[in-house]
Enzyme design. Sequence first.
Site, PDB file in Angstrom:
ATOM      1  N   ARG A 118       5.181   2.781   1.027  1.00  0.00           N
ATOM      2  CA  ARG A 118       6.504   2.517   1.575  1.00  0.00           C
ATOM      3  C   ARG A 118       6.989   3.804   2.205  1.00  0.00           C
ATOM      4  O   ARG A 118       6.966   4.854   1.576  1.00  0.00           O
ATOM      5  CB  ARG A 118       7.440   2.116   0.440  1.00  0.00           C
ATOM      6  CG  ARG A 118       8.390   0.984   0.804  1.00  0.00           C
ATOM      7  CD  ARG A 118       9.408   0.811  -0.284  1.00  0.00           C
ATOM      8  NE  ARG A 118       8.872   0.215  -1.501  1.00  0.00           N
ATOM      9  CZ  ARG A 118       8.883  -1.093  -1.751  1.00  0.00           C
ATOM     10  NH1 ARG A 118       9.368  -1.928  -0.873  1.00  0.00           N
ATOM     11  NH2 ARG A 118       8.405  -1.559  -2.891  1.00  0.00           N
ATOM     12  N   LEU A 171       0.839  -1.212   0.000  1.00  0.00           N
ATOM     13  CA  LEU A 171       0.000   0.000   0.000  1.00  0.00           C
ATOM     14  C   LEU A 171       0.863   1.248   0.000  1.00  0.00           C
ATOM     15  O   LEU A 171       0.482   2.295  -0.524  1.00  0.00           O
ATOM     16  CB  LEU A 171      -0.882   0.024   1.252  1.00  0.00           C
ATOM     17  CG  LEU A 171      -1.907  -1.095   1.397  1.00  0.00           C
ATOM     18  CD1 LEU A 171      -2.572  -1.018   2.760  1.00  0.00           C
ATOM     19  CD2 LEU A 171      -2.946  -0.997   0.286  1.00  0.00           C
ATOM     20  N   ASP A 181       4.253  14.299  13.510  1.00  0.00           N
ATOM     21  CA  ASP A 181       4.477  14.239  12.054  1.00  0.00           C
ATOM     22  C   ASP A 181       3.146  14.324  11.314  1.00  0.00           C
ATOM     23  O   ASP A 181       2.878  13.552  10.390  1.00  0.00           O
ATOM     24  CB  ASP A 181       5.235  12.955  11.689  1.00  0.00           C
ATOM     25  CG  ASP A 181       5.913  13.050  10.321  1.00  0.00           C
ATOM     26  OD1 ASP A 181       6.060  14.184   9.800  1.00  0.00           O
ATOM     27  OD2 ASP A 181       6.292  12.007   9.765  1.00  0.00           O
ATOM     28  N   LYS A 214       2.058  -2.998   8.760  1.00  0.00           N
ATOM     29  CA  LYS A 214       3.292  -2.223   8.585  1.00  0.00           C
ATOM     30  C   LYS A 214       4.448  -3.094   9.076  1.00  0.00           C
ATOM     31  O   LYS A 214       4.465  -3.510  10.239  1.00  0.00           O
ATOM     32  CB  LYS A 214       3.178  -0.920   9.388  1.00  0.00           C
ATOM     33  CG  LYS A 214       4.258   0.088   9.092  1.00  0.00           C
ATOM     34  CD  LYS A 214       3.870   1.429   9.697  1.00  0.00           C
ATOM     35  CE  LYS A 214       4.947   2.471   9.523  1.00  0.00           C
ATOM     36  NZ  LYS A 214       4.543   3.779  10.043  1.00  0.00           N
ATOM     37  N   SER A 240       9.842   5.746   5.222  1.00  0.00           N
ATOM     38  CA  SER A 240      11.267   5.768   5.511  1.00  0.00           C
ATOM     39  C   SER A 240      11.661   4.652   6.462  1.00  0.00           C
ATOM     40  O   SER A 240      12.821   4.274   6.533  1.00  0.00           O
ATOM     41  CB  SER A 240      11.648   7.118   6.109  1.00  0.00           C
ATOM     42  OG  SER A 240      10.904   7.346   7.276  1.00  0.00           O
ATOM     43  N   THR A 241      10.706   4.131   7.198  1.00  0.00           N
ATOM     44  CA  THR A 241      11.084   3.146   8.210  1.00  0.00           C
ATOM     45  C   THR A 241      10.455   1.782   8.003  1.00  0.00           C
ATOM     46  O   THR A 241      10.849   0.826   8.660  1.00  0.00           O
ATOM     47  CB  THR A 241      10.667   3.638   9.616  1.00  0.00           C
ATOM     48  OG1 THR A 241       9.251   3.813   9.629  1.00  0.00           O
ATOM     49  CG2 THR A 241      11.336   4.954   9.963  1.00  0.00           C
TER      50      THR A 241
END
Length: 365
Positions: A11, A9, A126, A32, A13-14
């Site tokens: 991608r 679904l 964030d 995730k 950074s982590t």
Amino acid sequence: MEWTRGRILGRGSTATVYAATRHNSNEILAVKSSELHRSEFLKREAKILSSLSSPYVIGYRGSETKRESNGVVTYNLLMEYAPYGTLTDAAAKNGGGLEEATIVKYTRDILRGLEYIHSRGVAHCDVKGSNVVVGEKGEAKIADFGCAKRVDPEVDSEAVMGTPAFMAPEVARGEKQGRKSDIWAVGCTVIEMATESPPWTEASSGESPVSVLYRVGYSGEAPELPCLLTEEAKDFLEKCFKREAKERWTATQLLNHPFLITKPNTEPVSGFVSSSPTSVIDQTFWSSVDEEEETEELQEDPRNLDRSNMWACHSERIGRLRCVGGLDGSRLDMEGGGWITVRVSCEGTMIGGSHEENILEVGGL
Ligand SMILES: Nc1ncnc2c1ncn2[C@@H]1O[C@H](COP(=O)(O)OP(=O)(O)OP(=O)(O)O)[C@@H](O)[C@H]1O
């Protein structure tokens, strides 16, 4: 819990987010995942998400480690699946931004989510369009708690994290981050919804991410308000963009602002995004961020001399931005919201990341 991994679904950074099907119930989940040895942030996220429950926050469904068929051990955060993509996708799909009534509806949902998590002593840290997903009933749900932290009591010396274009001045300066910096980010997200671009990213400005960080932190400016918005919307944004954090309105106060209370509770058209997208994050442009290049660039242009001097003065506070690992290519996507999340340590040390190559270090504070 038994489940089967499906398509990607998104991608980040982590981690990578997959659709998945839960056995026995056929419920669709979002999972995730990251390799276990790189799962520090994901574990943190799971811990915070597991303590939250609100229609305006993505639902937690569990977490577990799993040995994949290729032998790799992964850590997996299982979440409610949001079928209609992110607010960034919605703004792009609508071509040039969302209508104000739709912005009102989503902003209300984001603030309801923030009001809830703030009341639970959590700051998201964030907030941005690509971290807000749209649920089955068309409601906006805050997702990606990878930068979230407990803020009771607020600790000024704690690490700050987030995405530069959405950072409040005190965050850009590496001073503190909490509930009030989430509110600044809500204002930035409203601009993103209205214009399809994060603030500070006017195509004509040609500014690098580092100078944007400087501008946010030290120039005294607030983001430019989109001229198409109504006066009520602009007044709302001004309350979000108070440069002094203590003057910024709270989520509860903003929920009672005329911008949000005089409009009907417009329901967006469902099904506007047929599938959740792949990554909206483009890390590669950060490879162009190099302190020396940056300084040279600022000094070459006489108009930038003042900024260059001030940069030198404040460089200790903003710190040195560098790519930790090898990013290939160098593309500066100032229009499309290609800002990556940075993990910033007030002590100048990198906060352990699960994907080192995608994490930036800001040091020297
Ligand atoms: N619950 C969900 N349902 C549907 N799609 C999702 C869900 N959670 C995440 N996604 C998709 O996956 C993308 C990446 O997710 P997320 O932002 O959580 O990852 P990340 O690695 O933390 O990213 P970032 O680098 O922005 O921090 C989102 O932008 C969205 O498109």
